[in-house]
Design an enzyme around this catalytic site. Structure first.
Site, PDB file in Angstrom:
ATOM      1  CB  CYS A 118      49.257  33.859  40.258  1.00  0.00           C
ATOM      2  SG  CYS A 118      49.277  35.540  39.255  1.00  0.00           S
ATOM      3  CB  CYS A 125      47.818  38.287  46.262  1.00  0.00           C
ATOM      4  SG  CYS A 125      46.909  37.050  45.310  1.00  0.00           S
ATOM      5  CB  CYS A 342      42.425  36.371  45.405  1.00  0.00           C
ATOM      6  SG  CYS A 342      43.413  35.972  44.127  1.00  0.00           S
TER       7      CYS A 342
HETATM    8  N1  SAH Z   1      45.436  38.845  38.685  1.00  0.00           N
HETATM    9  C1  SAH Z   1      44.257  39.499  38.389  1.00  0.00           C
HETATM   10  C2  SAH Z   1      43.047  39.153  39.058  1.00  0.00           C
HETATM   11  C3  SAH Z   1      42.877  38.094  40.155  1.00  0.00           C
HETATM   12  S1  SAH Z   1      43.112  39.023  41.799  1.00  0.00           S
HETATM   13  C4  SAH Z   1      44.611  41.047  39.199  1.00  0.00           C
HETATM   14  O1  SAH Z   1      45.460  40.892  39.827  1.00  0.00           O
HETATM   15  O2  SAH Z   1      43.881  41.762  38.938  1.00  0.00           O
HETATM   16  C5  SAH Z   1      41.354  39.738  41.939  1.00  0.00           C
HETATM   17  C6  SAH Z   1      41.786  41.152  42.702  1.00  0.00           C
HETATM   18  O3  SAH Z   1      41.995  40.805  44.140  1.00  0.00           O
HETATM   19  C7  SAH Z   1      42.835  42.147  42.282  1.00  0.00           C
HETATM   20  O4  SAH Z   1      42.385  43.241  42.431  1.00  0.00           O
HETATM   21  C8  SAH Z   1      43.987  41.664  43.476  1.00  0.00           C
HETATM   22  O5  SAH Z   1      44.811  42.800  43.535  1.00  0.00           O
HETATM   23  C9  SAH Z   1      42.899  41.670  44.707  1.00  0.00           C
HETATM   24  N2  SAH Z   1      43.374  41.026  45.760  1.00  0.00           N
HETATM   25  C10 SAH Z   1      44.608  39.995  45.958  1.00  0.00           C
HETATM   26  N3  SAH Z   1      44.628  39.991  46.892  1.00  0.00           N
HETATM   27  C11 SAH Z   1      43.883  40.540  47.839  1.00  0.00           C
HETATM   28  C12 SAH Z   1      43.885  40.690  49.238  1.00  0.00           C
HETATM   29  N4  SAH Z   1      44.551  40.107  50.195  1.00  0.00           N
HETATM   30  N5  SAH Z   1      42.977  41.546  49.626  1.00  0.00           N
HETATM   31  C13 SAH Z   1      42.363  42.346  48.996  1.00  0.00           C
HETATM   32  N6  SAH Z   1      42.237  42.413  47.871  1.00  0.00           N
HETATM   33  C14 SAH Z   1      43.144  41.227  47.074  1.00  0.00           C
HETATM   34 FE1  SF4 Z   2      48.603  37.054  40.532  1.00  0.00          FE
HETATM   35 FE2  SF4 Z   2      47.174  37.718  42.952  1.00  0.00          FE
HETATM   36 FE3  SF4 Z   2      48.793  39.628  41.783  1.00  0.00          FE
HETATM   37 FE4  SF4 Z   2      46.387  38.858  40.667  1.00  0.00          FE
HETATM   38  S1  SF4 Z   2      46.654  39.643  42.867  1.00  0.00           S
HETATM   39  S2  SF4 Z   2      48.266  39.141  39.667  1.00  0.00           S
HETATM   40  S3  SF4 Z   2      46.142  36.826  41.328  1.00  0.00           S
HETATM   41  S4  SF4 Z   2      49.593  37.502  42.387  1.00  0.00           S
END
Ligand code: SAH
Ligand code: SF4
Length: 353
Positions: A118, A125, A342
């Site tokens: 991403c 993330c 994720c």
């Molecule tokens: N890129 C999109 C969808 C994929 S991430 C987005 O960011 O919405 C899906 C969800 O997981 C998002 O709400 C993101 O903020 C959350 N997420 C990512 N890393 C995470 C983590 N380590 N702990 C909890 N939620 C997380």
């Molecule tokens: Fe990308 Fe992860 Fe941010 Fe979603 S939460 S936009 S997957 S970097």
């Protein structure tokens, strides 16, 4: 390594019309294309060889000219409670993606990826920490659902919901994501209604506007995580481009234009965004909106120091919101023992290499 050239045709990239055109170009009747469609999306075949009604020559032609699969499962983990199954797939160019199946009560929800890696760089993330690899084609998104539909079919079940919350930012690969949902909607095929889908976006404002204008039945979630720009920008670089005021304006437009409720995602990070004042600030921000807040304790990742909130704090946060009339659900961290967060499985695999 499989070579993917530009002229390669891949079954799940094609809609029914394109498949009929391909068959016509081979001198095959349209009903054969429809039989293949049915075999792929209803019978959920695993190989062209299973279509016993097709002449041997046609099966051979298909094997030669229309790639059946792009997803190679290379790792799979089940949570200790067996309720979450996560698969790491390699694509033909060896890029990786993940998809997760979650059994909740009577529901079988699938979490799928829209990109490998991403570009959005959210610091908490695992996918963001990995950087951007490439967009998935519509077929590579569709095939994740097909693969799990086969697994569920064997158990006499069906995919009930699909959330585009795996790796990647779906609104950074808009055309392919929407094409994949359209393909899965097809009543002659998988017949998964648009309302069964939820797309989660980091908050790409122009794309939210586009999505709103298209008035689709697909549910929308926005990852908020902070209610002021100083904090949000420190966690999510996208906030510098589309600050909260612009994001909220677009989201308000969406709810007004579509009459649909928006979901805000909020990963609770201990002492960062899980305090009472954070909940109050959020409540002020979304006051009067047709919305719902999903809070989830942070899934800790190796490259981010933040810790998960405690259950007590999550309950207190929820209480503040609900006392102000904002519905809030605490999501469990599913499959924490299998790195179901994720991008976590893919980044672990990358570290091993
Ligand atoms: N890129 C999109 C969808 C994929 S991430 C987005 O960011 O919405 C899906 C969800 O997981 C998002 O709400 C993101 O903020 C959350 N997420 C990512 N890393 C995470 C983590 N380590 N702990 C909890 N939620 C997380
Ligand atoms: Fe990308 Fe992860 Fe941010 Fe979603 S939460 S936009 S997957 S970097």
């Amino acid at each position: 390594m499989a070579i993917k050239n530009d002229s390669e045709l891949y079954l799940f990239d094609l809609d029914l019309k394109a498949l009929e055109e391909l068959f016509a170009s081979w001198g095959e009747p349209a009903y054969r294309a429809r039989q293949l469609w049915h075999a792929a999306y209803v019978d959920l075949i695993q190989d062209y060889a299973e279509i016993s009604t097709f002449p041997k020559e046609l099966r051979a032609k298909l094997s030669e000219s229309l790639t059946f699969s792009h997803l190679r499962a290379i790792d799979q983990l089940s949570s200790d409670d067996r309720e979450t199954v996560k698969t790491l797939f390699a694509l033909p160019d060896d890029r990786m993606i993940e998809a997760v199946l979650m059994h909740y009560d009577v529901r079988d929800t699938l979490c799928i990826s829209s990109q490998s890696g991403c570009a959005m760089g959210c610091v908490f993330c695992a996918t963001g920490q990995m950087g951007f690899k490439r967009n998935l084609s519509s077929g590579e998104i569709v095939e994740q659902v097909v693969v799990y539909a086969r697994v569920l079919k064997a158990e006499g079940k069906r995919v009930t919901n699909v959330v585009v919350m795996g790796m990647g930012e779906p609104f950074h690969n808009y055309e392919a994501v929407m094409a994949s949902i359209d393909r899965l909607n097809d009543p002659q095929g998988m017949s998964l209604g648009a309302r069964r889908f939820t797309i989660s976006t980091v908050g790409l404002v122009p794309v939210i506007r586009r999505f709103a204008a298209e008035k689709r039945q697909v549910n929308l979630a926005v990852s908020l995580h902070a209610a002021n720009d100083t904090l949000r920008a420190s966690m999510m670089p996208v906030d510098r481009k589309y600050p909260i005021s612009e994001l909220m304006a677009a989201v308000r437009e969406y709810t007004q234009q579509t009459g649909r409720r928006i979901t805000f995602e909020w990963a609770l990070i201990r002492d960062v965004n899980d305090r009472e004042e954070d909940a109050i600030e959020l409540a002020e921000l979304v006051r009067g909106m047709l919305c719902h807040v999903n809070v989830i304790p942070l899934n800790p990742t190796r490259k981010y120091a933040g810790q998960a909130t405690t259950h007590e704090r999550a309950l207190a946060f929820q209480k503040v919101l609900e006392s102000r009339g904002i519905p809030c659900t605490i999501r469990l961290r599913r499959g924490i023992d299998i790195q179901a967060g994720c991008g976590q499985l893919a980044s672990r695999a990358a570290e091993k290499n």
